[in-house]
Design an enzyme around this catalytic site. Structure first.
Site, PDB file in Angstrom:
ATOM      1  N   ARG A  74      10.307 -13.648   2.525  1.00  0.00           N
ATOM      2  CA  ARG A  74      10.601 -13.329   3.964  1.00  0.00           C
ATOM      3  C   ARG A  74      10.221 -14.648   4.772  1.00  0.00           C
ATOM      4  O   ARG A  74       8.744 -14.305   4.986  1.00  0.00           O
ATOM      5  CB  ARG A  74      10.207 -11.938   4.413  1.00  0.00           C
ATOM      6  CG  ARG A  74      10.785 -11.527   5.765  1.00  0.00           C
ATOM      7  CD  ARG A  74       9.707 -10.335   6.237  1.00  0.00           C
ATOM      8  NE  ARG A  74       8.537 -11.127   6.974  1.00  0.00           N
ATOM      9  CZ  ARG A  74       7.522 -10.134   6.898  1.00  0.00           C
ATOM     10  NH1 ARG A  74       7.275  -8.993   6.294  1.00  0.00           N
ATOM     11  NH2 ARG A  74       6.217 -10.565   7.416  1.00  0.00           N
ATOM     12  N   HIS A 128       8.611  -9.834   9.936  1.00  0.00           N
ATOM     13  CA  HIS A 128       9.152  -8.616   9.676  1.00  0.00           C
ATOM     14  C   HIS A 128      10.248  -8.100  10.353  1.00  0.00           C
ATOM     15  O   HIS A 128      11.165  -8.083  10.157  1.00  0.00           O
ATOM     16  CB  HIS A 128       8.036  -7.510   9.712  1.00  0.00           C
ATOM     17  CG  HIS A 128       8.606  -6.152   9.205  1.00  0.00           C
ATOM     18  ND1 HIS A 128       9.104  -5.676   8.183  1.00  0.00           N
ATOM     19  CD2 HIS A 128       8.770  -5.128  10.240  1.00  0.00           C
ATOM     20  CE1 HIS A 128       9.674  -4.530   8.422  1.00  0.00           C
ATOM     21  NE2 HIS A 128       9.415  -4.109   9.494  1.00  0.00           N
ATOM     22  N   TYR A 169      -1.587 -11.928   9.052  1.00  0.00           N
ATOM     23  CA  TYR A 169      -1.860 -11.351   7.785  1.00  0.00           C
ATOM     24  C   TYR A 169      -1.391 -12.351   6.702  1.00  0.00           C
ATOM     25  O   TYR A 169      -1.972 -12.427   5.421  1.00  0.00           O
ATOM     26  CB  TYR A 169      -1.096 -10.198   7.453  1.00  0.00           C
ATOM     27  CG  TYR A 169       0.366 -10.154   7.774  1.00  0.00           C
ATOM     28  CD1 TYR A 169       1.090 -10.652   6.870  1.00  0.00           C
ATOM     29  CD2 TYR A 169       0.576  -9.500   8.881  1.00  0.00           C
ATOM     30  CE1 TYR A 169       2.628 -10.452   7.483  1.00  0.00           C
ATOM     31  CE2 TYR A 169       2.013  -9.433   9.451  1.00  0.00           C
ATOM     32  CZ  TYR A 169       3.000  -9.811   8.430  1.00  0.00           C
ATOM     33  OH  TYR A 169       4.338  -9.775   8.867  1.00  0.00           O
TER      34      TYR A 169
HETATM   35  C1  LIG Z   1      10.036   6.098   5.706  1.00  0.00           C
HETATM   36  C2  LIG Z   1       9.563   4.987   6.430  1.00  0.00           C
HETATM   37  N1  LIG Z   1       8.522   4.636   6.386  1.00  0.00           N
HETATM   38  C3  LIG Z   1       8.025   3.439   7.097  1.00  0.00           C
HETATM   39  C4  LIG Z   1       8.821   2.662   7.950  1.00  0.00           C
HETATM   40  C5  LIG Z   1       8.340   1.555   8.633  1.00  0.00           C
HETATM   41  N2  LIG Z   1       8.660   0.194   8.132  1.00  0.00           N
HETATM   42  C6  LIG Z   1       9.791  -0.353   8.446  1.00  0.00           C
HETATM   43  S1  LIG Z   1      10.006  -1.554   7.263  1.00  0.00           S
HETATM   44  C7  LIG Z   1       8.666  -1.337   6.560  1.00  0.00           C
HETATM   45  C8  LIG Z   1       8.083  -2.153   5.394  1.00  0.00           C
HETATM   46  C9  LIG Z   1       9.132  -2.390   4.244  1.00  0.00           C
HETATM   47  O1  LIG Z   1       9.071  -3.293   3.309  1.00  0.00           O
HETATM   48  P1  LIG Z   1       9.991  -3.540   2.134  1.00  0.00           P
HETATM   49  O2  LIG Z   1      10.491  -2.507   1.594  1.00  0.00           O
HETATM   50  O3  LIG Z   1       9.231  -4.634   1.219  1.00  0.00           O
HETATM   51  O4  LIG Z   1      11.112  -4.350   2.983  1.00  0.00           O
HETATM   52  P2  LIG Z   1      11.432  -5.478   3.747  1.00  0.00           P
HETATM   53  O5  LIG Z   1      10.896  -5.306   5.140  1.00  0.00           O
HETATM   54  O6  LIG Z   1      10.163  -6.506   3.426  1.00  0.00           O
HETATM   55  O7  LIG Z   1      12.626  -6.152   3.866  1.00  0.00           O
HETATM   56  C10 LIG Z   1       8.019  -0.116   7.070  1.00  0.00           C
HETATM   57  C11 LIG Z   1       6.641   0.319   6.634  1.00  0.00           C
HETATM   58  C12 LIG Z   1      10.350   3.318   7.742  1.00  0.00           C
HETATM   59  N3  LIG Z   1      11.023   2.394   8.379  1.00  0.00           N
HETATM   60  N4  LIG Z   1      10.463   4.349   7.031  1.00  0.00           N
END
Ligand SMILES: Cc1ncc(C[n+]2csc(CCOP(=O)(O)OP(=O)(O)O)c2C)c(N)n1
Ligand SMILES: [Mg+2]
Lengths: 325, 355
Positions: free
Chosen positions: B254, B258, B267
């Site tokens: 990425r 985020h 970080y």
């Molecule tokens: C159940 C839930 N917990 C927490 C979140 C908050 N949240 C949104 S994205 C994220 C990180 C996701 O990381 P990853 O699965 O690696 O996907 P990326 O964002 O890197 O595409 C978090 C913790 C959420 N949307 N849903």
């Protein structure tokens, strides 16, 4: 004394309790290096180390289950659920496990866990982040539900929650995180759970409310004052259990009441308050007790959010219905 | 015999090296397809960069950029047949565009419009999933239906590295394995879940190897190599269509924050971004196409301009769409509106505010 926002007051409460009690642990998604997505845990990992402030893998049910086990072994976990809209993922840990631990173990085990989580509308978050779900929690015996409306209250209530030997769901309204500052004392102080705060005294009408709606209600009370009405505003601070000792005498004094919540109208905290008033003070009432609440739809997409959320104008309108009944 | 941790050897599939040179044999992709893959990546990146800019100008809401993940998204979606289903997370603009979702749809979504959640009839893309991991089980249910109805569609769940920590992800792999369902779990391991690095999500050396525990097929692919992703996904879909679910781990990065609400400097390691920029998926494919003699700087410029115009048009459509009204929200709660709800809706229609 320092001027603090609510988010700073929350960090300060966590720091104060972590410094005092080595059994207090803070964990959740992004709470470590990042200091939380709202910065509530900013600097805590640096100060207290990775053993006491840590990032978990991305799993709310994991976070909840971990808290159950740690609590059984004498710790005071303060997990963060990143947004309360994700509470469904951890519902079993809260309502199925923590809430019943005292009962199921015949009092041998307690569950001194404080689950912190941001919630609330008006900040245009994406879908499923902003719901007011305190009503779901308030229907769960064994769980206390605390919702501060000011920085000062947030710190005192959070310290009390962490020290409490039962499970507390501590909900932080996102709109209030940085909306204003207030004098917040350094060091420890507590505000008792289950105790409402009379924000403003009055003799014509009682408004019972909590969270962000406290500020809408206060604004409404000021406007109503200009028209000659004297309005009392009660901030519940703890929505379960309810502080009937504050609510009922107030309604007996004013003879009129409305209840204001941001959550949808159906079921929920306001309905419970109305029922308690009817049960206990019906003979003092000069008018029916009405509610101001959001409509019974799904929390809307950002474009429809502002009109959907209750505001001070809605409070004034409902207040007048009751005042002129 | 003890099964020791991380003994499984996982070899990452790669077709192009970082400079765009072929390693190994040329995959079965003709020149038209090569160009189409690249052009989709250009569109995805152009959309992404514009969305970021529009967010900064306050014209759209929170946005989750996908820059750096174009090869993973375009390569995987390009392998789908029209009847296949995508169950996306919130970072899947690239994949969804390829599978038929319009750009204006994505703009409407980020603008908080009620219509942003729906894609056009005939486009098999489920609404963006916010609850991390949930879409994996939805894809399993959808695959079950397709097996039951004897259709030949595959349901593909797109998920991130962080998402593989959720129970739903593991339950989905397990169900798919038990019922032999036409499902592909496409994990974009972009190294981060907001601020939490991949190494803190799992003690497994790879995400791909998790497939083994559920009795399904796993594979790791260089997610910045569009040709590797495309050919791997084609094979994964072929297997899935035969009732053999597959877990694909696309290793990518990425490059952006985020979301627009995030600050990665808090970080990210020093030098990390630069390392991954050198592996940029567009740069690599462009070098390959030029080397092959079917691309040049002039075509490149034209392509970016075309994409830019397309994005501009899409935004204009979205921006001129009348905003959604609160009264509309009431129409999507139940099939039959309860009287209390109708009453609340009326009070909004009449007075403009909630009573
Ligand atoms: C159940 C839930 N917990 C927490 C979140 C908050 N949240 C949104 S994205 C994220 C990180 C996701 O990381 P990853 O699965 O690696 O996907 P990326 O964002 O890197 O595409 C978090 C913790 C959420 N949307 N849903
Ligand atoms: Mg990730």
């Amino acid at each position: 004394m320092a001027q603090m926002t609510m988010i700073q007051a929350i960090t300060d409460a966590l720091r104060t309790e972590m410094g005092k009690d080595p059994n207090v642990l803070v964990f959740g998604e992004d709470v470590g290096v990042n200091g939380g997505v709202f910065r509530a845990t900013e600097g805590l990992q640096k100060e207290f180390g990775e053993d006491r402030v840590f990032d978990t893998p991305l799993a709310e049910s994991g976070i909840g289950g971990l808290a159950v086990g740690l609590a059984l072994q004498g710790f005071r976990p303060v997990p963060e659920i990143q947004f309360f809209g994700f509470v469904f993922e951890v519902f079993d840990s809260i309502a199925g496990q923590l809430a019943r631990m005292r009962y199921r173990s015949g009092g041998r085990y307690t569950s001194p866990v404080t689950i912190r989580s941001p919630f609330g509308g008006g900040v245009h978050t994406p879908d499923m982040h902003a719901d007011s779900l305190e009503g779901l929690m308030a229907q769960t015996p064994g769980v206390k539900v605390v919702i501060p409306s000011t920085p000062y209250d947030a710190k005192g209530l959070l310290i009390s929650s962490i020290r409490d030997n039962d499970t507390v769901v501590f909900l932080e309204h996102m709109k209030l995180y940085r909306s204003f500052r207030q004098e917040v004392p350094e060091g420890e102080y507590t505000i008792p759970l289950g105790k409402a705060d009379v924000k403003r005294e009055g003799t014509d009408l009682t408004i019972v409310t909590y969270g962000a709606m406290v500020h809408e209600s206060l604004k409404a009370a000021e406007e109503l004052e200009k028209e000659g009405y004297s309005v009392e505003v009660i901030d519940l601070r703890t929505v379960s259990p309810l502080d009937l000792e504050t609510i009922i005498p107030s309604v007996e004094k004013t003879g009129r009441a409305i209840v204001v919540q941001e959550a949808q109208k159906q079921a929920g905290v306001a309905a419970n308050v109305v029922a308690e008033i009817n049960d206990r003070a019906i003979l003092s009432l000069e008018a029916p007790v009405l509610r101001v609440a959001a409509p019974d739809t799904v929390f809307p997409f950002p474009q429809a959010e502002t009109v959907w959320l209750p505001n001070y104008k809605d409070v004034i309108e409902t207040a007048k219905k009751v005042l002129t009944y | 015999m003890w099964l020791e941790p991380n003994e499984t050897i996982v070899n990452k599939v790669q077709v192009l090296d970082e400079t765009g040179k072929l390693i190994g044999s040329h995959p079965d992709v003709n020149d038209d397809e090569l160009l189409a893959l690249y052009k989709w990546m250009v569109q995805a990146r152009t959309f992404d960069q514009r969305a970021l800019k529009l967010q900064r100008q306050g014209r759209i809401g929170t946005y989750a950029p996908m820059i750096g993940q174009e090869a993973a998204q375009v390569g995987s979606a390009f392998a789908l047949k029209k009847q296949d289903w995508i169950y996306p997370s919130y970072r899947e603009v690239g994949a969804c565009l390829v599978h038929g979702v319009s750009m204006e749809n994505f703009f409407l979504y980020t603008m908080g419009h009620i219509k942003g959640g729906t894609s056009a009839q005939g486009t098999n893309v489920f609404p963006v999933q916010i609850i991390i991991g949930a879409q994996c089980l939805h894809a399993v249910g959808s695959a079950w239906a397709s097996k039951y109805k004897d259709e030949s569609s595959v349901s593909v769940a797109y998920i991130g590295d962080g998402g593989t920590s959720q129970g739903d992800f593991h339950e989905a792999l397990n169900f798919a394995g038990v019922y032999k369902l036409p499902t592909v779990f496409f994990v974009q391991n972009n190294q981060w879940a907001i601020s939490v690095p991949r190494s803190k999500q799992t003690a497994s050396a790879t995400i791909a190897q998790k497939a083994a525990a559920y009795g399904i097929t796993g594979i790791q692919v260089d997610g910045n190599d569009v040709l590797a992703v495309y050919s791997t996904m084609k094979e994964a879909l072929r297997r899935a269509r035969e009732g053999k679910p597959v877990l694909v781990e696309a290793v990518t990065y990425r490059q952006g924050p985020h979301t627009t609400a995030d600050d990665p400097t808090k970080y990210r390691q020093n030098g990390e971004l630069e390392q991954w920029l050198a592996k940029d998926p567009l740069k690599r494919m462009k070098a390959f196409l030029i080397e092959r003699g079917i691309w040049n700087e002039e075509l490149e410029q034209v392509e970016f301009e075309t994409a830019n115009d397309k994005v501009t048009k899409a935004f204009e459509i979205a921006a001129s769409t009348p905003s959604s009204k609160t009264v509309e929200v009431f129409d999507f709660v139940y099939e039959q509106k309860p009287s209390q709800l109708a009453e609340q809706q009326n009070s909004i229609q009449v007075e403009g505010v909630v009573k």
